[in-house]
Design a protein around this motif. Structure first.
Motif, mmCIF file in Angstrom:
data_model
loop_
_atom_site.group_PDB
_atom_site.id
_atom_site.type_symbol
_atom_site.label_atom_id
_atom_site.label_comp_id
_atom_site.label_asym_id
_atom_site.label_seq_id
_atom_site.Cartn_x
_atom_site.Cartn_y
_atom_site.Cartn_z
ATOM 1 N N VAL A 324 0.837 -1.202 0.000
ATOM 2 C CA VAL A 324 0.000 0.000 0.000
ATOM 3 C C VAL A 324 0.872 1.253 0.000
ATOM 4 C CG1 VAL A 324 -1.637 1.341 1.364
ATOM 5 C CG2 VAL A 324 -1.994 -1.096 1.057
ATOM 6 N N ALA A 325 1.933 1.242 0.815
ATOM 7 C CA ALA A 325 2.846 2.382 0.844
ATOM 8 C C ALA A 325 3.468 2.616 -0.528
ATOM 9 C CB ALA A 325 3.947 2.144 1.881
ATOM 10 N N ASN A 326 3.778 1.535 -1.214
ATOM 11 C CA ASN A 326 4.430 1.649 -2.516
ATOM 12 C C ASN A 326 3.476 2.015 -3.643
ATOM 13 O OD1 ASN A 326 6.932 1.103 -1.449
ATOM 14 N ND2 ASN A 326 6.846 -1.084 -1.869
ATOM 15 N N ALA A 331 3.511 9.653 -2.552
ATOM 16 C CA ALA A 331 4.930 9.300 -2.616
ATOM 17 C C ALA A 331 5.373 8.968 -4.036
ATOM 18 C CB ALA A 331 5.217 8.107 -1.694
ATOM 19 N N PHE A 332 4.423 8.435 -4.846
ATOM 20 C CA PHE A 332 4.733 8.002 -6.215
ATOM 21 C C PHE A 332 3.607 8.446 -7.150
ATOM 22 C CE2 PHE A 332 6.393 4.903 -3.185
ATOM 23 C CZ PHE A 332 7.749 4.905 -3.501
ATOM 24 N N PRO A 333 3.809 9.528 -7.882
ATOM 25 C CA PRO A 333 2.752 9.984 -8.804
ATOM 26 C C PRO A 333 2.342 8.874 -9.766
ATOM 27 C CG PRO A 333 4.491 11.629 -8.593
ATOM 28 C CD PRO A 333 4.983 10.408 -7.888
ATOM 29 N N ASP A 334 1.031 8.773 -10.001
ATOM 30 C CA ASP A 334 0.489 7.727 -10.876
ATOM 31 C C ASP A 334 1.051 6.371 -10.478
ATOM 32 O OD1 ASP A 334 -0.930 6.511 -12.863
ATOM 33 O OD2 ASP A 334 0.288 7.269 -14.516
ATOM 34 N N PRO A 335 0.817 5.936 -9.237
ATOM 35 C CA PRO A 335 1.498 4.764 -8.687
ATOM 36 C C PRO A 335 1.138 3.440 -9.347
ATOM 37 C CG PRO A 335 -0.264 5.448 -7.222
ATOM 38 C CD PRO A 335 -0.139 6.510 -8.271
ATOM 39 N N GLY A 336 -0.005 3.374 -10.029
ATOM 40 C CA GLY A 336 -0.397 2.136 -10.691
ATOM 41 C C GLY A 336 0.267 1.923 -12.029
ATOM 42 N N SER A 343 12.047 7.429 -10.506
ATOM 43 C CA SER A 343 12.918 7.493 -9.330
ATOM 44 C C SER A 343 12.145 6.906 -8.146
ATOM 45 C CB SER A 343 13.323 8.939 -9.036
ATOM 46 O OG SER A 343 14.114 9.005 -7.875
ATOM 47 N N ALA A 344 12.395 5.624 -7.848
ATOM 48 C CA ALA A 344 11.567 4.909 -6.868
ATOM 49 C C ALA A 344 12.363 4.397 -5.677
ATOM 50 C CB ALA A 344 10.867 3.739 -7.554
#
Length: 408
Positions: A324-326, A331-336, A343-344
């Motif tokens: 979930v955090a990832n 924290a991460f734009p457009d995470p899906g 840059s992860a």
């Protein structure tokens, strides 16, 4: 029944069950129900197998904060700790489930073997190992199970070499490690497998006491000889290192390959770009996107603590699901979206704080070598079956695939 018991029962009844199931046809994504909990707030109650109701932390920043906060205990034997499965007596095999000073004492004994400098010196040997397995792949029959042919033996051989464990015993320790990490294993099965591995490592410690070599078990045996470390503790530490050294990396090699095969444009960029930094960033993005340690890092509050406006009372359990955090959009734009150029590096795949994964430099190196080599050497690599027929490890504490049939 007391009022307190009524309240506990009501909370257990209303809280969603954790861990949750992934959506059918979406094997690379966290369970949709888990992602939906973020919309309910930064902290949400969930229900475990024993009807306890710990807090689940839904946001990247809050998880990182809790994992670095000494007011939360990692001691798996502390009252209120949200366990992953039934246990009997005090839990062993638990460096990640210990608090300082014991945790720091044991960690210092082995941390040097996993330093960035020491691990980087292993790159040529790991590259040679990976090339050798790919040579055998290319010379052998097709299709082939990539798990058995590459993903499992590479990290197993590396950790065996580092520890001083005979690789010819791999069937024994891999069989028992699978029993330990299967959620469906009974308590008796899990404890029996742990005991077999402890006895096996204890025997190896005995051999290293008699005939030391240049390996990590010999270094632990020397500490046993000097009275710095009980032999039982040395054997249990050896089991943890052996299991942790091959299970997570093996699953990342196979699952990451499968994911890239499903995203051919990303795979083509990785395969054809000569910039080694792209391989580095691809590893970090795949670690973020897949998060094979998917059942959450766990703590128990030692005192009342405020998290994002919610008071967590002393004795209450807290779970930080890294997947979930990832996928946190803050924290991460457009995470899906999978993007190997993202840059992860700040992902939570290895945890945070003093308990961050000790072996992460080695895992990163192994993944860099495999991802940077396999697809270049076998550019036509493809699945030898339909995605829907791949057996995923929904039943394990570590996520991955049981097998991965490929051809070229």
């Amino acid at each position: 029944m007391t009022d307190t018991t009524h309240t506990h029962a009501a909370a257990a009844e209303q809280a969603p069950q954790f861990p949750m199931q992934r959506a059918e046809g979406c094997p690379f994504d966290p369970p949709p129900g888990l992602l939906a909990l973020r919309e309910l707030g930064p902290l949400v109650k969930v229900r475990l197998f024993d009807d306890s109701t710990p807090w689940l932390v839904t946001r990247h920043a809050d998880q990182k904060s809790v994992l670095a906060d000494p007011r939360f205990s990692a001691d798996i034997n502390h009252p209120g700790y949200p366990k992953q499965a039934p246990v009997k007596g005090r839990v062993r095999l638990s460096l990640p489930g210990m608090d300082d000073p014991d945790h720091a004492r044991l960690r210092r004994m082995i941390s040097g073997a996993f330093s960035v400098k020491r691990v980087e010196a292993m790159r040529p040997a790991i590259q040679e190992l990976v090339d050798g397995f790919i040579d055998r792949l290319l010379a052998g029959p097709k299709p082939v199970d990539l798990v058995e042919a590459l993903a499992l033996p590479v990290p197993s051989l590396v950790i065996c070499e580092l520890l001083g464990v005979p690789y010819e015993d791999h069937d024994f320790f891999q069989t028992n490690s699978k029993i330990i990490i299967l959620r469906s294993s009974s308590l008796d099965e899990r404890m029996a497998a742990q005991q077999k591995l402890i006895e096996y490592l204890d025997g190896l410690i005995g051999k290293k006491l008699a005939t030391p070599e240049d390996d990590l078990l010999s270094a632990l045996a020397e500490r046993v000889r000097n009275g710095e470390l009980p032999r039982q503790e040395a054997a249990e530490l050896g089991v943890l290192l052996l299991l942790g050294g091959h299970e997570t990396t093996s699953n990342m090699i196979a699952l990451g390959t499968l994911l890239l095969l499903e995203y051919p444009e990303q795979l083509e960029r990785l395969r054809t770009n000569d910039d080694p930094q792209l391989v580095v960033s691809a590893v970090e993005e795949l670690l973020r996107y897949l998060t094979v340690a998917h059942t959450g890092r766990r703590r128990v509050a030692l005192e009342d603590v405020d998290i994002a406006g919610q008071t967590v009372r002393a004795g209450e359990g807290v779970i930080m699901p890294s997947d979930v955090a990832n996928r946190d959009p803050e924290a991460f734009p457009d995470p899906g979206r999978l993007d190997i150029e993202r840059s992860a590096r700040h992902h939570q795949a290895f945890g945070a704080g003093t308990h961050h994964c000790l072996g992460q430099p080695l895992a990163r190196l192994e993944l860099q070598v495999v991802y940077g080599t396999l697809y270049r050497r076998i550019p036509t690599l493809r699945l030898a079956t339909d995605l829907g027929k791949i057996p995923f490890k929904h039943d394990g504490f570590i996520y991955g695939v049981h097998e991965l049939p490929v051809t070229w």
